[in-house]
Design a protein around this motif. Structure first.
Motif, PDB file in Angstrom:
ATOM      1  N   ASP A  57      -3.231 -10.210   2.968  1.00  0.00           N
ATOM      2  CA  ASP A  57      -2.992  -9.801   4.349  1.00  0.00           C
ATOM      3  C   ASP A  57      -1.495  -9.612   4.585  1.00  0.00           C
ATOM      4  O   ASP A  57      -0.774 -10.560   4.920  1.00  0.00           O
ATOM      5  N   VAL A  58      -1.021  -8.391   4.362  1.00  0.00           N
ATOM      6  CA  VAL A  58       0.388  -8.060   4.577  1.00  0.00           C
ATOM      7  C   VAL A  58       0.467  -6.817   5.438  1.00  0.00           C
ATOM      8  O   VAL A  58      -0.508  -6.063   5.574  1.00  0.00           O
ATOM      9  N   ASP A  59       1.649  -6.578   6.014  1.00  0.00           N
ATOM     10  CA  ASP A  59       1.786  -5.425   6.904  1.00  0.00           C
ATOM     11  C   ASP A  59       2.080  -4.153   6.097  1.00  0.00           C
ATOM     12  O   ASP A  59       2.328  -4.181   4.889  1.00  0.00           O
ATOM     13  N   GLU A  60       2.060  -3.033   6.798  1.00  0.00           N
ATOM     14  CA  GLU A  60       2.205  -1.736   6.144  1.00  0.00           C
ATOM     15  C   GLU A  60       3.528  -1.582   5.397  1.00  0.00           C
ATOM     16  O   GLU A  60       3.537  -0.996   4.304  1.00  0.00           O
ATOM     17  N   PRO A  61       4.669  -2.077   5.907  1.00  0.00           N
ATOM     18  CA  PRO A  61       5.906  -1.941   5.127  1.00  0.00           C
ATOM     19  C   PRO A  61       5.823  -2.586   3.740  1.00  0.00           C
ATOM     20  O   PRO A  61       6.358  -2.039   2.771  1.00  0.00           O
ATOM     21  N   LEU A  62       5.140  -3.717   3.622  1.00  0.00           N
ATOM     22  CA  LEU A  62       5.018  -4.348   2.314  1.00  0.00           C
ATOM     23  C   LEU A  62       4.026  -3.604   1.426  1.00  0.00           C
ATOM     24  O   LEU A  62       4.200  -3.553   0.194  1.00  0.00           O
ATOM     25  N   LEU A  63       3.007  -3.021   2.022  1.00  0.00           N
ATOM     26  CA  LEU A  63       2.101  -2.187   1.232  1.00  0.00           C
ATOM     27  C   LEU A  63       2.843  -0.974   0.688  1.00  0.00           C
ATOM     28  O   LEU A  63       2.685  -0.593  -0.482  1.00  0.00           O
ATOM     29  N   CYS A  97       5.637   1.927  -3.710  1.00  0.00           N
ATOM     30  CA  CYS A  97       6.885   2.539  -4.172  1.00  0.00           C
ATOM     31  C   CYS A  97       7.309   1.972  -5.524  1.00  0.00           C
ATOM     32  O   CYS A  97       7.668   2.724  -6.442  1.00  0.00           O
ATOM     33  N   VAL A  98       7.297   0.651  -5.667  1.00  0.00           N
ATOM     34  CA  VAL A  98       7.688   0.047  -6.945  1.00  0.00           C
ATOM     35  C   VAL A  98       6.720   0.483  -8.044  1.00  0.00           C
ATOM     36  O   VAL A  98       7.135   0.826  -9.162  1.00  0.00           O
ATOM     37  N   ALA A  99       5.431   0.501  -7.737  1.00  0.00           N
ATOM     38  CA  ALA A  99       4.445   0.919  -8.729  1.00  0.00           C
ATOM     39  C   ALA A  99       4.671   2.372  -9.145  1.00  0.00           C
ATOM     40  O   ALA A  99       4.518   2.728 -10.328  1.00  0.00           O
ATOM     41  N   ASP A 112      -2.092  -6.051  -4.235  1.00  0.00           N
ATOM     42  CA  ASP A 112      -2.653  -5.655  -5.532  1.00  0.00           C
ATOM     43  C   ASP A 112      -3.145  -4.217  -5.502  1.00  0.00           C
ATOM     44  O   ASP A 112      -2.799  -3.394  -6.355  1.00  0.00           O
ATOM     45  N   ARG A 113      -3.978  -3.917  -4.531  1.00  0.00           N
ATOM     46  CA  ARG A 113      -4.589  -2.588  -4.479  1.00  0.00           C
ATOM     47  C   ARG A 113      -3.553  -1.524  -4.151  1.00  0.00           C
ATOM     48  O   ARG A 113      -3.600  -0.412  -4.699  1.00  0.00           O
ATOM     49  N   ALA A 114      -2.594  -1.839  -3.291  1.00  0.00           N
ATOM     50  CA  ALA A 114      -1.547  -0.870  -2.975  1.00  0.00           C
ATOM     51  C   ALA A 114      -0.736  -0.522  -4.215  1.00  0.00           C
ATOM     52  O   ALA A 114      -0.396   0.642  -4.450  1.00  0.00           O
ATOM     53  N   ALA A 115      -0.413  -1.530  -5.020  1.00  0.00           N
ATOM     54  CA  ALA A 115       0.347  -1.293  -6.248  1.00  0.00           C
ATOM     55  C   ALA A 115      -0.446  -0.424  -7.214  1.00  0.00           C
ATOM     56  O   ALA A 115       0.091   0.525  -7.815  1.00  0.00           O
ATOM     57  N   MET A 116      -1.706  -0.723  -7.390  1.00  0.00           N
ATOM     58  CA  MET A 116      -2.528   0.067  -8.300  1.00  0.00           C
ATOM     59  C   MET A 116      -2.629   1.512  -7.818  1.00  0.00           C
ATOM     60  O   MET A 116      -2.493   2.459  -8.603  1.00  0.00           O
ATOM     61  N   ASN A 117      -2.813   1.694  -6.510  1.00  0.00           N
ATOM     62  CA  ASN A 117      -2.892   3.053  -5.963  1.00  0.00           C
ATOM     63  C   ASN A 117      -1.568   3.789  -6.116  1.00  0.00           C
ATOM     64  O   ASN A 117      -1.544   4.993  -6.412  1.00  0.00           O
TER      65      ASN A 117
END
Length: 326
Positions: free
Chosen positions: A142-148, A153-155, A174-179
């Protein structure tokens, strides 16, 4: 998909629930600790797990009695029909399985976790992704959109530099990084805490698996459902498959992200970094106090050099090691 090796078949008989039609069997499978004791006993006897299932092995089974009761071993080793059913079910879904006894078991996991390595790993997709240099990106659900967006971006940078992203597939970081990696035409290793069988038939996953861009692995039976205990334990494999790990967010003394990072800093060799830009985080500050390093925010050129394994290249900062020094 080839059949599991004889050693892997024996290890599955001893340690796997062999879930059929969603139902667990009553077999008293060996815990990780019990299997480690048995494996040590077999090594002492100059034997392999497969030796337990060939004819005329009563003497070997009895000789292992100080590690695991012989009656229990015989009961587990007698589950051949269940194993055949399970292997057939996995093959129909293109799920493979290998064990610590196999040469193609991921070397990083074997080297870094040693006796804590999962006895078996199930998976679907291109196994070679598990050997690529790369970065584990993990964080809270559960994080906000800037952290997603930061995670994506790093991924994306890792993908552009030719590396793999390793993560757990949970919602949030996790899922944001994979995407982020996949959207940049990169490759991803997802280490799941359950529901592998469901994940591999998901349409979106299936297309990526067939394209050779996604591999999904799990140390748990493909039909096993997700649970918190599994999630805590699989974290070790996420870190072990990567050359370094970036923690995007964590809560002090709470949750799998915190527990996994603390365990790595205390016990295992994978370098752990924490986000060093954006909103402050008490959890990340606490991890730095325990030895985590601030993420140096390298650009694509820095990551390209680091992923190439150039031992002389350093991210700016006199005391920071190579992020991908294997």
């Amino acid at each position: 998909m080839s059949d599991p090796s004889p050693n892997t078949q024996a290890i599955l008989l001893l340690t796997a629930p062999l879930i059929a039609d969603g139902k667990r069997q009553d077999a008293p499978i060996l815990s990780p600790g019990e299997y480690r004791s048995l494996a040590a006993r077999l090594r002492h006897l100059d034997a392999e797990p497969a030796d337990l299932v060939v004819s005329g092995t009563d003497g070997l089974i009895e000789a292992c009695g100080d590690a695991v009761d012989a009656t229990r071993l015989n009961a587990l080793l007698g589950r051949g029909f269940l194993l055949a059913q399970a292997v057939d079910r996995w093959a129909k879904r293109a799920i493979w399985v290998f064990s610590r006894a196999d040469d193609d078991y991921p070397k990083r996991i074997r080297q870094r976790l040693k006796h804590d390595s999962p006895a078996v790993l199930y998976g679907c997709g291109d196994r070679s992704i598990l050997g690529k240099r790369g970065l584990a990106i993990v964080g809270s659900r559960d994080v906000d959109e800037p952290l997603l967006e930061y995670s994506r971006c790093v991924a994306s940078q890792v993908a552009n530099a030719g590396g793999a992203v390793v993560s757990g597939g949970a919602r949030g970081v996790d899922r944001a990084a994979m995407n982020g990696a996949l959207e940049s035409a990169g490759v991803v290793a997802g280490v799941l805490a359950g529901d592998l069988e469901r994940a591999v038939v998901h349409r979106e996953h299936r297309d990526l698996i067939m394209d050779g861009r996604l591999v999904l692995v799990s140390p748990y039976d493909p039909s096993a459902r997700f649970n918190v205990g599994h999630a805590m334990q699989r974290n070790k494999a996420i870190y072990a498959l990567a050359d370094a790990a970036l923690i995007v967010d964590a809560t002090v003394d709470s949750g799998g992200t915190w527990a996994g990072a603390v365990e790595q800093l205390r016990k295992y060799p994978t370098p752990v970094y924490v986000r060093s830009t954006g909103a402050p985080s008490a959890g990340l500050d606490a991890l730095r106090e325990r030895g985590a390093m601030p993420w140096p925010n390298p650009d694509d050129d820095h990551l390209s050099v680091l992923l190439a394994g150039n031992a002389t290249a350093r991210v700016k900062g006199p005391t920071q090691p190579d992020l991908f020094d294997g």
